[in-house]
Design a protein around this motif. Structure first.
Motif, PDB file in Angstrom:
ATOM      1  N   CYS A 185       0.849  -1.194   0.000  1.00 11.76           N
ATOM      2  CA  CYS A 185       0.000   0.000   0.000  1.00 11.76           C
ATOM      3  C   CYS A 185       0.888   1.248   0.000  1.00 11.76           C
ATOM      4  CB  CYS A 185      -0.873  -0.035   1.258  1.00 11.76           C
ATOM      5  SG  CYS A 185      -1.893   1.429   1.442  1.00 11.76           S
ATOM      6  N   ILE A 186       0.643   2.116  -0.958  1.00 14.49           N
ATOM      7  CA  ILE A 186       1.394   3.378  -1.027  1.00 14.49           C
ATOM      8  C   ILE A 186       0.411   4.530  -0.903  1.00 14.49           C
ATOM      9  CG2 ILE A 186       2.807   4.896  -2.499  1.00 14.49           C
ATOM     10  CD1 ILE A 186       3.968   2.429  -3.808  1.00 14.49           C
ATOM     11  N   GLY A 187       0.701   5.438   0.021  1.00 13.22           N
ATOM     12  CA  GLY A 187      -0.051   6.684   0.115  1.00 13.22           C
ATOM     13  C   GLY A 187       0.904   7.797  -0.266  1.00 13.22           C
ATOM     14  N   THR A 188       0.434   8.768  -1.038  1.00 17.81           N
ATOM     15  CA  THR A 188       1.337   9.829  -1.489  1.00 17.81           C
ATOM     16  C   THR A 188       0.577  11.096  -1.820  1.00 17.81           C
ATOM     17  OG1 THR A 188       2.982  10.450  -3.164  1.00 17.81           O
ATOM     18  CG2 THR A 188       1.264   8.934  -3.878  1.00 17.81           C
ATOM     19  N   TYR A 189       1.291  12.233  -1.789  1.00 16.82           N
ATOM     20  CA  TYR A 189       0.691  13.495  -2.220  1.00 16.82           C
ATOM     21  C   TYR A 189       0.959  13.761  -3.696  1.00 16.82           C
ATOM     22  CZ  TYR A 189      -1.115  15.053   2.235  1.00 16.82           C
ATOM     23  OH  TYR A 189      -1.880  15.166   3.369  1.00 16.82           O
ATOM     24  N   LEU A 190       1.646  12.894  -4.378  1.00 18.35           N
ATOM     25  CA  LEU A 190       1.958  13.145  -5.788  1.00 18.35           C
ATOM     26  C   LEU A 190       0.788  12.716  -6.676  1.00 18.35           C
ATOM     27  CD1 LEU A 190       4.778  13.220  -4.396  1.00 18.35           C
ATOM     28  CD2 LEU A 190       5.713  12.350  -6.529  1.00 18.35           C
ATOM     29  N   HIS A 191       0.222  13.710  -7.355  1.00 19.64           N
ATOM     30  CA  HIS A 191      -0.921  13.446  -8.233  1.00 19.64           C
ATOM     31  C   HIS A 191      -0.453  12.981  -9.599  1.00 19.64           C
ATOM     32  CE1 HIS A 191      -4.382  15.017  -6.061  1.00 19.64           C
ATOM     33  NE2 HIS A 191      -3.552  15.849  -5.481  1.00 19.64           N
ATOM     34  N   GLY A 192      -1.454  12.953 -10.516  1.00 21.39           N
ATOM     35  CA  GLY A 192      -1.103  12.811 -11.916  1.00 21.39           C
ATOM     36  C   GLY A 192      -0.330  14.042 -12.312  1.00 21.39           C
ATOM     37  N   PRO A 193       0.617  13.938 -13.229  1.00 27.61           N
ATOM     38  CA  PRO A 193       0.969  12.711 -13.927  1.00 27.61           C
ATOM     39  C   PRO A 193       2.031  11.905 -13.192  1.00 27.61           C
ATOM     40  CG  PRO A 193       2.097  14.576 -14.885  1.00 27.61           C
ATOM     41  CD  PRO A 193       1.408  15.079 -13.657  1.00 27.61           C
ATOM     42  N   LEU A 194       1.631  11.316 -12.070  1.00 30.83           N
ATOM     43  CA  LEU A 194       2.605  10.516 -11.315  1.00 30.83           C
ATOM     44  C   LEU A 194       3.069   9.314 -12.140  1.00 30.83           C
ATOM     45  CD1 LEU A 194       4.111   9.666  -8.711  1.00 30.83           C
ATOM     46  CD2 LEU A 194       2.002   8.578  -7.944  1.00 30.83           C
ATOM     47  N   LEU A 195       2.145   8.478 -12.567  1.00 28.48           N
ATOM     48  CA  LEU A 195       2.563   7.233 -13.227  1.00 28.48           C
ATOM     49  C   LEU A 195       3.066   7.442 -14.661  1.00 28.48           C
ATOM     50  CD1 LEU A 195       0.037   4.684 -11.678  1.00 28.48           C
ATOM     51  CD2 LEU A 195       2.316   5.366 -10.898  1.00 28.48           C
ATOM     52  N   PRO A 196       2.470   8.342 -15.462  1.00 28.88           N
ATOM     53  CA  PRO A 196       3.015   8.524 -16.818  1.00 28.88           C
ATOM     54  C   PRO A 196       4.486   8.932 -16.815  1.00 28.88           C
ATOM     55  CG  PRO A 196       0.890   9.624 -16.627  1.00 28.88           C
ATOM     56  CD  PRO A 196       1.249   9.132 -15.252  1.00 28.88           C
ATOM     57  N   LYS A 197       4.886   9.769 -15.845  1.00 28.14           N
ATOM     58  CA  LYS A 197       6.272  10.257 -15.839  1.00 28.14           C
ATOM     59  C   LYS A 197       7.202   9.395 -14.997  1.00 28.14           C
ATOM     60  CE  LYS A 197       5.253  15.074 -16.783  1.00 28.14           C
ATOM     61  NZ  LYS A 197       5.111  16.407 -16.211  1.00 28.14           N
ATOM     62  N   ASN A 198       6.660   8.350 -14.390  1.00 31.26           N
ATOM     63  CA  ASN A 198       7.478   7.464 -13.537  1.00 31.26           C
ATOM     64  C   ASN A 198       7.174   6.007 -13.876  1.00 31.26           C
ATOM     65  OD1 ASN A 198       8.707   9.509 -11.530  1.00 31.26           O
ATOM     66  ND2 ASN A 198       6.525  10.020 -11.516  1.00 31.26           N
ATOM     67  N   PRO A 199       7.627   5.574 -15.060  1.00 29.63           N
ATOM     68  CA  PRO A 199       7.286   4.208 -15.479  1.00 29.63           C
ATOM     69  C   PRO A 199       7.827   3.136 -14.530  1.00 29.63           C
ATOM     70  CG  PRO A 199       8.878   5.209 -16.990  1.00 29.63           C
ATOM     71  CD  PRO A 199       8.397   6.289 -16.085  1.00 29.63           C
ATOM     72  N   HIS A 200       8.949   3.450 -13.847  1.00 27.87           N
ATOM     73  CA  HIS A 200       9.501   2.471 -12.902  1.00 27.87           C
ATOM     74  C   HIS A 200       8.527   2.220 -11.757  1.00 27.87           C
ATOM     75  CE1 HIS A 200      10.549   6.464 -11.620  1.00 27.87           C
ATOM     76  NE2 HIS A 200      11.506   6.155 -10.771  1.00 27.87           N
ATOM     77  N   LEU A 201       7.800   3.272 -11.351  1.00 26.85           N
ATOM     78  CA  LEU A 201       6.819   3.104 -10.276  1.00 26.85           C
ATOM     79  C   LEU A 201       5.591   2.336 -10.790  1.00 26.85           C
ATOM     80  CD1 LEU A 201       5.768   3.676  -7.417  1.00 26.85           C
ATOM     81  CD2 LEU A 201       4.903   5.875  -8.272  1.00 26.85           C
ATOM     82  N   THR A 202       5.155   2.668 -11.979  1.00 28.18           N
ATOM     83  CA  THR A 202       3.999   1.965 -12.551  1.00 28.18           C
ATOM     84  C   THR A 202       4.293   0.472 -12.637  1.00 28.18           C
ATOM     85  OG1 THR A 202       3.774   3.918 -13.955  1.00 28.18           O
ATOM     86  CG2 THR A 202       2.320   2.052 -14.440  1.00 28.18           C
ATOM     87  N   ASP A 203       5.481   0.149 -13.141  1.00 27.18           N
ATOM     88  CA  ASP A 203       5.830  -1.272 -13.286  1.00 27.18           C
ATOM     89  C   ASP A 203       5.979  -1.956 -11.928  1.00 27.18           C
ATOM     90  OD1 ASP A 203       5.665  -0.988 -15.955  1.00 27.18           O
ATOM     91  OD2 ASP A 203       7.809  -1.196 -16.375  1.00 27.18           O
ATOM     92  N   TYR A 204       6.422  -1.214 -10.946  1.00 30.84           N
ATOM     93  CA  TYR A 204       6.522  -1.769  -9.586  1.00 30.84           C
ATOM     94  C   TYR A 204       5.139  -2.225  -9.113  1.00 30.84           C
ATOM     95  CZ  TYR A 204       7.136  -1.678  -4.476  1.00 30.84           C
ATOM     96  OH  TYR A 204       7.148  -1.989  -3.138  1.00 30.84           O
ATOM     97  N   LEU A 205       4.130  -1.376  -9.354  1.00 25.01           N
ATOM     98  CA  LEU A 205       2.770  -1.705  -8.902  1.00 25.01           C
ATOM     99  C   LEU A 205       2.231  -2.916  -9.674  1.00 25.01           C
ATOM    100  CD1 LEU A 205       1.308   1.936  -8.790  1.00 25.01           C
ATOM    101  CD2 LEU A 205       2.134   0.592  -6.857  1.00 25.01           C
ATOM    102  N   ILE A 206       2.454  -2.916 -10.994  1.00 27.90           N
ATOM    103  CA  ILE A 206       1.955  -4.029 -11.820  1.00 27.90           C
ATOM    104  C   ILE A 206       2.638  -5.336 -11.385  1.00 27.90           C
ATOM    105  CG2 ILE A 206       1.883  -4.978 -14.176  1.00 27.90           C
ATOM    106  CD1 ILE A 206       1.768  -2.028 -15.189  1.00 27.90           C
ATOM    107  N   LEU A 207       3.953  -5.248 -11.183  1.00 29.56           N
ATOM    108  CA  LEU A 207       4.689  -6.459 -10.813  1.00 29.56           C
ATOM    109  C   LEU A 207       4.259  -6.995  -9.439  1.00 29.56           C
ATOM    110  CD1 LEU A 207       6.816  -8.478 -11.707  1.00 29.56           C
ATOM    111  CD2 LEU A 207       8.581  -7.006 -10.732  1.00 29.56           C
ATOM    112  N   LYS A 208       4.025  -6.088  -8.503  1.00 27.67           N
ATOM    113  CA  LYS A 208       3.569  -6.533  -7.175  1.00 27.67           C
ATOM    114  C   LYS A 208       2.237  -7.285  -7.297  1.00 27.67           C
ATOM    115  CE  LYS A 208       6.693  -5.235  -4.259  1.00 27.67           C
ATOM    116  NZ  LYS A 208       7.449  -6.269  -3.552  1.00 27.67           N
TER     117      LYS A 208
END
Ligand code: GLN
Length: 239
Positions: A185-208
């Protein structure tokens, strides 16, 4: 392989392109031929939370939070269970605040949160707004995560932070911490475009999510030239 993503209150909690984060997860799955279903879930809807792999909760205005919080409180037990069971959750800004004990909004109203996490949030006089750069605490490379924040709430949390603020405010503008991480579970204040500009984070979520459901331990590489060009531009402009 099939994943299910529950997008909570997309009609009310959807500030600063939070919906774009959901689209990014969807596209990066589809580019790898991973089937993903996006399920919008709003007030009075029903869904079996045990069937969900990824929960996405966006941010909202104080008014939006006042609209959804009572309905959200119905899911305290469900969230407790799925968090323990390592479901992937990305909760942004208002969503992050509502997983905690309470949020005291700009008019002094106390909105009880699910109380799953022990942090609390109190609205300050001025808003914490701007581009934000953090160093992630998940061990991801590159270390930087870029985004945009706009919140009146200051969150005081003793949990492992999602990251450490390099530029911007983060949880409260004082202690250098940004967001929180607990299991998946990740809570954060970073809005969009959080995932478009951070593909490493997006893939982390998908992989988990894939690890949990299918025991998959790696993802097919994609060409992330455009995504990292956007990421680097933020570093250059604001870093
Ligand atoms: N209303 C909350 C605050 O101002 C959350 C804002 C948001 O989600 N951007 O702190």
């Amino acid at each position: 392989m099939k994943l299910k993503l529950l997008h909570m209150y997309p009609d009310v909690l959807n500030l600063y392109r939070d919906r774009g984060n959901v689209i990014t997860i969807k596209r990066r799955c589809e580019w790898r031929n991973i089937d993903i279903e996006i399920i919008p879930f709003t007030i009075h809807d029903k869904y079996d939370f045990d069937e969900i792999d990824i929960f996405f909760i966006g941010g909202g205005s104080d008014r939006g939070q006042r609209i959804v919080y009572k309905d959200f409180l119905n899911y305290r037990q469900e969230f407790k269970r799925v968090i323990k069971d390592d479901a992937v959750i990305l909760a942004i800004c208002g969503g992050y605040q509502l997983l905690g004990k309470k949020y005291i909004d700009s008019e002094g109203n106390e909105l009880p949160g699910l109380g799953i996490f022990k942090y609390e949030t109190i609205s300050g006089k001025d808003r914490l707004i701007g581009n934000i750069i953090i160093e992630n605490n998940l061990g991801l490379k590159p270390k930087t995560i870029v985004g945009f924040e706009n919140h009146g709430g200051r969150t005081y949390s003793d949990y492992e932070p999602f990251g450490f603020v390099r530029v911007g405010y983060g949880n409260n503008g004082e202690d250098g911490k940004e967001g929180m991480v607990y299991r998946n579970c990740i809570g954060t204040y970073l809005h969009g475009p959080l995932l478009p500009k951070n593909p490493h984070l997006t893939d982390y979520l998908i992989l988990k999510a894939l690890e949990r459901k299918y025991n998959i331990s790696s993802l097919e590489e994609l060409n992330d030239e455009i995504e990292y060009a956007a990421h680097k531009k933020v570093l250059k402009l604001y870093g």
